[in-house]
Design an enzyme around this catalytic site. Structure first.
Site, mmCIF file in Angstrom:
data_model
loop_
_atom_site.group_PDB
_atom_site.id
_atom_site.type_symbol
_atom_site.label_atom_id
_atom_site.label_comp_id
_atom_site.label_asym_id
_atom_site.label_seq_id
_atom_site.Cartn_x
_atom_site.Cartn_y
_atom_site.Cartn_z
ATOM 1 N N CYS A 117 0.911 -1.081 -0.078
ATOM 2 C CA CYS A 117 0.291 0.382 -0.052
ATOM 3 C C CYS A 117 1.185 1.588 0.027
ATOM 4 O O CYS A 117 0.252 2.162 -0.291
ATOM 5 C CB CYS A 117 -1.322 -0.157 1.495
ATOM 6 S SG CYS A 117 -1.704 -1.583 1.304
ATOM 7 N N HIS A 257 -2.994 6.665 3.425
ATOM 8 C CA HIS A 257 -3.893 5.989 2.769
ATOM 9 C C HIS A 257 -5.027 5.298 2.648
ATOM 10 O O HIS A 257 -4.844 5.807 3.883
ATOM 11 C CB HIS A 257 -2.467 4.697 2.603
ATOM 12 C CG HIS A 257 -2.809 3.052 2.568
ATOM 13 N ND1 HIS A 257 -4.271 3.212 1.079
ATOM 14 C CD2 HIS A 257 -3.297 2.232 3.402
ATOM 15 C CE1 HIS A 257 -4.426 1.787 1.003
ATOM 16 N NE2 HIS A 257 -4.095 1.124 2.323
ATOM 17 N N ASN A 287 -10.378 -0.693 0.673
ATOM 18 C CA ASN A 287 -8.665 0.135 0.541
ATOM 19 C C ASN A 287 -8.461 -0.318 -0.702
ATOM 20 O O ASN A 287 -8.394 -2.139 -0.722
ATOM 21 C CB ASN A 287 -8.051 -0.711 1.644
ATOM 22 C CG ASN A 287 -6.751 -1.016 1.861
ATOM 23 O OD1 ASN A 287 -6.406 -0.580 1.037
ATOM 24 N ND2 ASN A 287 -6.275 -1.195 2.862
#
Ligand SMILES: CC(C)(COP(=O)(O)OP(=O)(O)OC[C@H]1O[C@@H](n2cnc3c(N)ncnc32)[C@H](O)[C@@H]1OP(=O)(O)O)[C@@H](O)C(=O)NCCC(=O)NCCS
Length: 330
Positions: A117, A257, A287
């Site tokens: 990520c 993020h 996500n």
């Protein structure tokens, strides 16, 4: 602190058409969860999921085309392709190679960044250095994932969180005193086991057994990751502001993020940030790993939330564990 005169000249995203709500997940066989649990524990209400025959490059090229259009360039102007992803179309060659072929780019360098990520900001740091040190003029930087392809739809720990999406940016050198990108701070800690797809690599190559054991799906120690991420996010935010000699009031938006609303709220509270300082679109996209920051930035540009001259702080963290942060002037 060297603030490299570089601007994001174009940005664009692409989310798969199919939207899956929490209720749809709660109705899946062998899965005990609920819309209420997912909303409360994560903030997510829905996510976009790729079709069976849709690969990461399929959405990544649409995002790239949109970014190029905004920047007013063609694929022939691109002099380097960097893709951040953990779900490339193939283990090799790279996603970047597919992008290069499908956009019909020149024979320029192309490389994938695998930093989970944190990948997009790792890529941004690389692009910044290639432009500053080596004279590149139009770098195509992509964050793209189809995490649904490695999600175990029987594992309620992970399938409620992760999603699909792509976004791309064109980075160019620009006039001094206009836009800039600060140095990307990169970090990581060898904790591969907390977020991992065990099989499909050289440790456990694909076999009937590995498939039967569901080892090609992502596994996560959620509680552990949660704790680490809160700490890293907080530390990164403090460090970035300090090293730039800025306060949170100088920053238009924090674009982290998009991980878990509770994590974002917790950090915001700990650092005493005003409400609304963190941009979040997690509720509608989930996500999306390396794609989450550029998807958020694209939405912010489309909504007119960011203008040239605004300062953005971005902090990202993911499997590895990896993390990165940067402040840039749009
Ligand atoms: C995964 C996560 C949402 C779980 O939330 P949590 O509040 O930490 O929940 P816990 O893991 O403590 O589990 C609490 C209970 O809920 C259960 N649970 C887990 N997922 C569930 C779901 N989707 N629906 C219902 N119950 C669930 C657990 O099994 C556990 O049950 P038990 O007490 O009977 O064992 C949270 O830990 C998280 O977001 N972690 C960070 C993960 C992440 O962001 N990873 C990506 C990093 S880039």
């Amino acid at each position: 602190m060297f603030r490299a005169p570089i601007r994001i000249a174009g940005i664009g995203s692409c989310l798969p058409e199919k939207v899956v709500t929490n209720d749809e997940i709660a109705n899946m066989p062998d899965l005990i969860t609920s819309d209420e649990w997912i909303r409360k524990r994560t903030g997510i209400q829905q996510r976009h999921i790729a079709d069976k025959d849709q690969a990461t490059s399929d959405i990544a090229i649409v995002a790239a085309e949109r970014a190029m259009e905004m920047a007013g360039i063609t694929a022939k102007d691109i002099d380097l392709i960097i893709c951040a992803t953990v779900t490339p179309d193939n283990i090799f060659p790279t996603l970047s190679n597919w992008i290069q072929k499908r956009l019909d780019c020149n024979e320029v360098g192309s490389v994938d960044v695998s930093a989970a990520c944190a990948g997009f900001i790792y890529g941004m740091g690389m692009a910044r250095n290639y432009i500053t040190l080596d004279g590149y003029k139009n770098i195509l930087l992509i964050g793209a994932e189809t995490l649904s392809k490695i999600i175990d739809w029987k594992d309620r720990n992970t399938c409620v969180l992760f999603a699909d999406g792509a976004a791309a940016a064109i980075l160019q050198p620009c006039e001094e005193d206009s836009s800039w990108i600060g140095p990307a701070f990169l970090g990581s800690k060898g904790m591969p086991e907390v977020l991992i797809t065990p099989a499909g690599g050289s440790r456990i190559p694909a076999s009937h057994e590995s498939v039967d054991n569901r080892q090609h799906y992502m596994k996560m120690a959620g509680r552990e990751v949660f704790k680490i991420v809160v700490k890293i996010f907080e530390d990164l935010a403090r460090m970035e502001l300090e090293r730039h000699n800025l306060t949170i009031d100088d920053i238009k938006y924090v674009v982290p993020h998009q991980v878990n609303q509770r994590i974002m709220d917790m950090v915001s509270e700990r650092l005493n940030w005003p409400e609304g300082k963190i941009f979040s679109n997690l509720w509608r996209v989930g996500n999306t790993s390396s794609a989450s920051v550029p998807i958020a930035l694209t939405e912010m540009i489309e909504k007119g939330l960011i203008e040239r001259g605004d300062l953005i702080l971005s902090c990202v963290f993911g499997g590895g564990m990896t993390w990165a942060s940067v402040i840039f002037r749009w």
